[in-house]
Design an enzyme around this catalytic site. Structure first.
Site, PDB file in Angstrom:
ATOM      1  NE  ARG A  45      23.310  18.873  23.823  1.00  0.00           N
ATOM      2  CZ  ARG A  45      22.647  17.023  24.552  1.00  0.00           C
ATOM      3  NH1 ARG A  45      21.384  17.319  24.988  1.00  0.00           N
ATOM      4  NH2 ARG A  45      23.630  16.680  25.122  1.00  0.00           N
ATOM      5  CG  ASP A 206       3.211  31.086  39.419  1.00  0.00           C
ATOM      6  OD1 ASP A 206       3.152  30.341  40.622  1.00  0.00           O
ATOM      7  OD2 ASP A 206       4.247  31.527  38.937  1.00  0.00           O
TER       8      ASP A 206
END
Length: 237
Positions: A45, A206
């Site tokens: 995956r 952030d």
């Protein structure tokens, strides 16, 4: 059950200590830039995993994906099927306090959550997910030695990135929560249930307080201080 449904590695291909960024490309970056002779053990995956040596010690690094369910799958399989003893999550987070600046390091002593992940344990109350003290104390010492600006305390592992409740962050901030990310609480629960060790260490990418933010490219490969501190912690235990 090896290989597992999500990890194709054979027995012995994964080290006792695994660094886990959310982004598999960050795992690739760590392997290529910090590990000696890294070999890839997983690509299922696209969740890349590598094992190599750092200062003579076997270390693995593997992506976890985003969110507690994804971290829950990979950390469970590593702890319970591959006999991993220590997982150190290295990730990014959003600052929730004014003193926590962009590019600072946060070491997660505890991990609050709005997830129902602990419901599976059928507890007669609420579980408080915390870091393993040995990893926590070692990481603090390495952060001091590295000379970075760091903070130790409570974080939030949120299931929600886009929250309709615009006051939710303010409520966590009032309780002194340092930053928000999306995986660590589940990791700490899995470690506790398996009697293994876990720690989350983050670079602030952030700020929910100031609005300052870094780029996606920086988040993938520029936060090397966090990676070095995690690696130094890994070889010290």
């Amino acid at each position: 059950m090896i290989p597992t449904p999500h990890i194709e590695a054979q027995s012995g291909h994964i080290a006792k200590t695994v660094l886990m960024p959310g982004d598999p490309l960050r795992a690739k970056f760590v392997a290529e830039n910090f590990l000696e002779n890294p070999t890839q053990f997983n690509g299922v995956r696209g969740m890349l995993g590598f094992t190599g040596k750092y200062k003579g010690a076997d270390i693995s690094v593997m992506g976890s994906g985003m969110g507690i369910p994804s971290m829950g799958i990979y950390s469970y399989e590593l702890f319970n099927f591959y006999n991993v003893d220590n997982i150190i999550r290295i990730g990014t987070a959003g600052a929730m306090q004014p003193e926590v600046q962009v590019r600072d390091i946060v070491i997660a002593q505890g991990a609050c959550t709005n997830s129902d992940y602990s419901r599976q344990f059928n507890l007669p109350g609420y579980f408080a997910p915390i870091a393993s003290y040995g990893l926590l104390s070692a990481c603090v010492e390495k952060a001091k030695a590295h000379g970075v600006s760091y903070h130790v305390g409570n974080i939030l592992s949120s299931d929600i990135f886009y929250d309709d409740d615009k006051t939710a962050n303010e409520k966590w901030c009032k309780l002194g929560v340092l930053c928000v990310e999306m995986e660590t609480s589940g990791l700490y629960m899995n470690a506790a249930r398996a009697s293994k060790n876990a720690l989350g260490i983050f670079t602030i990418s952030d700020s929910l307080v100031t609005g300052e933010a870094t780029t996606s490219a920086e988040r993938q490969s520029a936060f090397t201080a966090m990676m070095e501190i995690a690696l130094e912690t890994a070889v010290s235990i």
